[in-house]
Scaffold this motif. Sequence first.
Motif, mmCIF file in Angstrom:
data_model
loop_
_atom_site.group_PDB
_atom_site.id
_atom_site.type_symbol
_atom_site.label_atom_id
_atom_site.label_comp_id
_atom_site.label_asym_id
_atom_site.label_seq_id
_atom_site.Cartn_x
_atom_site.Cartn_y
_atom_site.Cartn_z
ATOM 1 N N ASN A 32 38.219 6.841 -12.401
ATOM 2 C CA ASN A 32 39.280 7.282 -13.317
ATOM 3 C C ASN A 32 38.783 7.550 -14.728
ATOM 4 N N THR A 33 37.478 7.558 -14.934
ATOM 5 C CA THR A 33 36.915 7.797 -16.264
ATOM 6 C C THR A 33 36.922 9.289 -16.574
ATOM 7 N N THR A 34 37.531 9.649 -17.660
ATOM 8 C CA THR A 34 37.623 11.051 -18.064
ATOM 9 C C THR A 34 36.232 11.632 -18.297
ATOM 10 N N GLY A 35 35.975 12.770 -17.649
ATOM 11 C CA GLY A 35 34.718 13.495 -17.859
ATOM 12 C C GLY A 35 33.525 12.953 -17.098
ATOM 13 N N TYR A 36 33.685 11.879 -16.340
ATOM 14 C CA TYR A 36 32.549 11.301 -15.610
ATOM 15 C C TYR A 36 32.153 12.216 -14.458
ATOM 16 N N LYS A 37 30.864 12.422 -14.299
ATOM 17 C CA LYS A 37 30.331 13.227 -13.202
ATOM 18 C C LYS A 37 29.623 12.303 -12.222
ATOM 19 N N ALA A 38 29.956 12.444 -10.939
ATOM 20 C CA ALA A 38 29.360 11.617 -9.893
ATOM 21 C C ALA A 38 27.860 11.854 -9.820
ATOM 22 N N LYS A 39 27.130 10.815 -9.458
ATOM 23 C CA LYS A 39 25.679 10.892 -9.351
ATOM 24 C C LYS A 39 25.280 10.624 -7.904
ATOM 25 N N ARG A 40 24.127 11.097 -7.532
ATOM 26 C CA ARG A 40 23.544 10.880 -6.217
ATOM 27 C C ARG A 40 22.088 10.484 -6.389
ATOM 28 N N VAL A 41 21.542 9.806 -5.386
ATOM 29 C CA VAL A 41 20.126 9.446 -5.388
ATOM 30 C C VAL A 41 19.408 10.389 -4.433
ATOM 31 N N ASP A 42 18.383 11.039 -4.941
ATOM 32 C CA ASP A 42 17.581 11.960 -4.138
ATOM 33 C C ASP A 42 16.281 11.263 -3.754
ATOM 34 N N PHE A 43 16.092 11.063 -2.465
ATOM 35 C CA PHE A 43 14.835 10.504 -1.965
ATOM 36 C C PHE A 43 14.407 11.228 -0.697
ATOM 37 N N GLU A 44 15.319 11.306 0.264
ATOM 38 C CA GLU A 44 14.968 11.872 1.557
ATOM 39 C C GLU A 44 14.588 13.346 1.465
ATOM 40 N N GLU A 45 15.288 14.113 0.621
ATOM 41 C CA GLU A 45 14.985 15.539 0.482
ATOM 42 C C GLU A 45 13.608 15.726 -0.160
ATOM 43 N N THR A 46 13.302 14.912 -1.161
ATOM 44 C CA THR A 46 11.990 14.981 -1.801
ATOM 45 C C THR A 46 10.902 14.555 -0.824
ATOM 46 N N LEU A 47 11.170 13.548 -0.023
ATOM 47 C CA LEU A 47 10.225 13.096 0.997
ATOM 48 C C LEU A 47 9.979 14.196 2.023
ATOM 49 N N LYS A 48 11.056 14.850 2.446
ATOM 50 C CA LYS A 48 10.925 15.945 3.413
ATOM 51 C C LYS A 48 10.060 17.068 2.851
ATOM 52 N N LYS A 49 10.259 17.400 1.585
ATOM 53 C CA LYS A 49 9.456 18.451 0.952
ATOM 54 C C LYS A 49 7.992 18.032 0.868
ATOM 55 N N ALA A 50 7.746 16.749 0.598
ATOM 56 C CA ALA A 50 6.365 16.265 0.529
ATOM 57 C C ALA A 50 5.707 16.333 1.906
ATOM 58 N N ILE A 51 6.452 16.014 2.948
ATOM 59 C CA ILE A 51 5.917 16.069 4.306
ATOM 60 C C ILE A 51 5.640 17.518 4.704
ATOM 61 N N ASP A 52 6.581 18.419 4.367
ATOM 62 C CA ASP A 52 6.432 19.836 4.697
ATOM 63 C C ASP A 52 5.363 20.526 3.857
ATOM 64 N N GLY A 53 5.005 19.900 2.739
ATOM 65 C CA GLY A 53 4.047 20.525 1.836
ATOM 66 C C GLY A 53 4.684 21.517 0.887
ATOM 67 N N THR A 54 6.030 21.500 0.784
ATOM 68 C CA THR A 54 6.709 22.438 -0.106
ATOM 69 C C THR A 54 7.103 21.815 -1.432
ATOM 70 N N GLY A 55 6.847 20.528 -1.605
ATOM 71 C CA GLY A 55 7.194 19.854 -2.848
ATOM 72 C C GLY A 55 6.107 20.030 -3.889
ATOM 73 N N LEU A 56 6.370 19.509 -5.068
ATOM 74 C CA LEU A 56 5.388 19.578 -6.142
ATOM 75 C C LEU A 56 4.192 18.702 -5.813
ATOM 76 N N GLN A 57 3.021 19.194 -6.088
ATOM 77 C CA GLN A 57 1.792 18.447 -5.855
ATOM 78 C C GLN A 57 1.119 18.143 -7.179
ATOM 79 N N ALA A 58 0.606 16.948 -7.333
ATOM 80 C CA ALA A 58 -0.161 16.579 -8.515
ATOM 81 C C ALA A 58 -1.629 16.814 -8.207
ATOM 82 N N ASN A 59 -2.233 17.772 -8.881
ATOM 83 C CA ASN A 59 -3.647 18.051 -8.641
ATOM 84 C C ASN A 59 -4.508 17.669 -9.838
ATOM 85 N N HIS A 60 -3.927 16.927 -10.766
ATOM 86 C CA HIS A 60 -4.629 16.416 -11.936
ATOM 87 C C HIS A 60 -3.957 15.104 -12.319
#
Length: 126
Positions: A32-60
């Motif tokens: 009931n808080t005016t202007g509050y925007k719901a939040k979500r936790v992103d883990f599985e989608e980032t994990l899937k991208k890392a497994i697929d090789g489509t996520g960001l890679q740290a090369n340095h």
Amino acid sequence: MISGSNMQLLKNALDASSMRQETISSNISNVNTTGYKAKRVDFEETLKKAIDGTGLQANHPNHFGASSLNGVTPQTIEQKGNRINENGNNVAIDTEMAELSANAIYFQAVSAQLSNQYGMIRSVLR
């Protein structure tokens, strides 16, 4: 197979579940808080991208990104797509309750996997 990377990945999954529990609780408490925007936790989608090789890679060492599956960590993001109420709030209590139930099942599954990993270690040590 038992390895430190499996344990780290399971730890990160449990961290995601814990963070998700806190985020859902926050969303529910701000329904009931005016202007509050719901939040979500992103883990599985980032994990899937890392497994697929489509996520960001740290090369340095100074780069951000997951250079391995262990580098995938949960992040809180603002939820998009919900209907916005007249007070600017987009929390849907039915969605939050469903997410709460799904997260409890997810936590149980990951905990069971971690318990199995420790069980295999115990059986090797006997």
